[in-house]
Scaffold this motif. Structure first.
Motif, mmCIF file in Angstrom:
data_model
loop_
_atom_site.group_PDB
_atom_site.id
_atom_site.type_symbol
_atom_site.label_atom_id
_atom_site.label_comp_id
_atom_site.label_asym_id
_atom_site.label_seq_id
_atom_site.Cartn_x
_atom_site.Cartn_y
_atom_site.Cartn_z
ATOM 1 N N ASN A 1 33.593 51.224 27.314
ATOM 2 C CA ASN A 1 35.026 51.025 27.099
ATOM 3 C C ASN A 1 35.436 51.517 25.714
ATOM 4 O O ASN A 1 36.502 52.103 25.540
ATOM 5 C CB ASN A 1 35.377 49.543 27.279
ATOM 6 C CG ASN A 1 36.865 49.308 27.296
ATOM 7 O OD1 ASN A 1 37.654 50.210 27.574
ATOM 8 N ND2 ASN A 1 37.254 48.091 27.015
ATOM 9 N N GLU B 1 37.768 53.958 31.204
ATOM 10 C CA GLU B 1 38.711 52.910 31.606
ATOM 11 C C GLU B 1 37.981 51.578 31.746
ATOM 12 O O GLU B 1 36.853 51.520 32.236
ATOM 13 C CB GLU B 1 39.369 53.296 32.929
ATOM 14 C CG GLU B 1 40.494 52.385 33.329
ATOM 15 C CD GLU B 1 41.148 52.842 34.628
ATOM 16 O OE1 GLU B 1 41.622 51.958 35.349
ATOM 17 O OE2 GLU B 1 41.158 54.043 34.901
ATOM 18 N N GLU B 2 38.634 50.500 31.339
ATOM 19 C CA GLU B 2 37.983 49.188 31.245
ATOM 20 C C GLU B 2 37.446 48.703 32.591
ATOM 21 O O GLU B 2 36.310 48.239 32.689
ATOM 22 C CB GLU B 2 38.969 48.169 30.682
ATOM 23 C CG GLU B 2 38.372 46.791 30.508
ATOM 24 C CD GLU B 2 39.353 45.801 29.915
ATOM 25 O OE1 GLU B 2 38.999 44.625 29.853
ATOM 26 O OE2 GLU B 2 40.459 46.198 29.529
ATOM 27 N N GLY B 3 38.252 48.788 33.628
ATOM 28 C CA GLY B 3 37.813 48.297 34.933
ATOM 29 C C GLY B 3 36.618 49.053 35.467
ATOM 30 O O GLY B 3 35.689 48.468 36.033
ATOM 31 N N ILE B 4 36.637 50.351 35.284
ATOM 32 C CA ILE B 4 35.526 51.177 35.760
ATOM 33 C C ILE B 4 34.274 50.920 34.934
ATOM 34 O O ILE B 4 33.172 50.791 35.475
ATOM 35 C CB ILE B 4 35.912 52.664 35.717
ATOM 36 C CG1 ILE B 4 37.041 52.938 36.706
ATOM 37 C CG2 ILE B 4 34.716 53.553 36.021
ATOM 38 C CD1 ILE B 4 37.625 54.312 36.609
ATOM 39 N N PHE C 1 33.304 48.240 33.118
ATOM 40 C CA PHE C 1 32.669 46.934 33.303
ATOM 41 C C PHE C 1 32.113 46.758 34.713
ATOM 42 O O PHE C 1 30.963 46.360 34.880
ATOM 43 C CB PHE C 1 33.650 45.806 32.971
ATOM 44 C CG PHE C 1 33.776 45.551 31.504
ATOM 45 C CD1 PHE C 1 32.794 44.861 30.831
ATOM 46 C CD2 PHE C 1 34.872 46.000 30.798
ATOM 47 C CE1 PHE C 1 32.895 44.612 29.476
ATOM 48 C CE2 PHE C 1 34.991 45.764 29.446
ATOM 49 C CZ PHE C 1 33.998 45.073 28.775
ATOM 50 N N SER C 2 32.916 47.060 35.730
ATOM 51 C CA SER C 2 32.452 46.799 37.095
ATOM 52 C C SER C 2 31.258 47.670 37.468
ATOM 53 O O SER C 2 30.292 47.184 38.052
ATOM 54 C CB SER C 2 33.597 46.978 38.090
ATOM 55 O OG SER C 2 34.076 48.307 38.041
ATOM 56 N N SER C 3 31.305 48.942 37.113
ATOM 57 C CA SER C 3 30.181 49.810 37.489
ATOM 58 C C SER C 3 28.912 49.437 36.746
ATOM 59 O O SER C 3 27.828 49.380 37.347
ATOM 60 C CB SER C 3 30.530 51.272 37.234
ATOM 61 O OG SER C 3 30.748 51.493 35.856
#
Length: 113
Positions: free
Chosen positions: A76, A81-84, A86-88
Motif C-alpha cells: 500500500n 490500491e489498499e483493498g487489493i 491487503f486482501s491479496s
C-alpha cells in the motif's frame, strides 16, 4: 435494530439445522448398519487428528495472515490500491501458512511411523 436481530436469528437457526440434520442422518445410518448385522465401527476408521496438529495449523495460519497484513501495508505504501494489497497478500500468505502446516504435519506423521 430488528434487521440485525433477524439476520442473527436466521444464521444461528441455519447452523443449528445443518448440525441437527447431519447428526440425525449419521444416527440413522448407524442404526441401519446395526440392523443389517454390520459393525458400526466402520465410521470410525478415519484418521484422528491430534490437538497439537490443530494448534500447528492454527498457528501457521495466524502467522501467514500476520505476514500478509505486513506485506499488504508495504504494498500500500508503494502505491498499490489498499483493498487489493491487503486482501491479496492476506490470502496468499494465509495459504502459504496452511500449505506449510500440511507439509509439517505430513513430516511428523512419517516420523511417528
Amino acid at each position: 435494530m430488528a434487521d440485525t436481530i433477524l439476520v442473527t436469528l436466521i444464521i444461528f437457526s441455519c447452523i443449528f439445522g445443518v448440525v441437527y440434520i447431519f447428526l440425525t442422518t449419521r444416527n440413522k445410518e448407524r442404526l441401519a448398519l446395526i440392523e443389517n448385522g454390520a459393525d458400526a465401527k466402520l465410521f470410525n476408521s478415519g484418521k484422528k487428528y491430534s490437538f497439537g496438529q490443530f494448534i500447528l495449523n492454527l498457528a501457521l495460519l495466524a502467522i501467514g495472515v500476520g505476514v500478509g497484513v505486513l506485506i499488504g501495508a508495504l504494498l500500500n505504501n508503494l502505491g498499490v490500491e489498499e483493498g487489493i494489497a491487503f486482501s491479496s497478500s492476506i490470502f496468499i500468505f494465509g495459504g502459504i501458512g496452511l500449505m506449510s502446516s500440511f507439509f509439517m504435519n505430513r513430516k511428523l506423521e512419517k516420523e511417528e511411523k
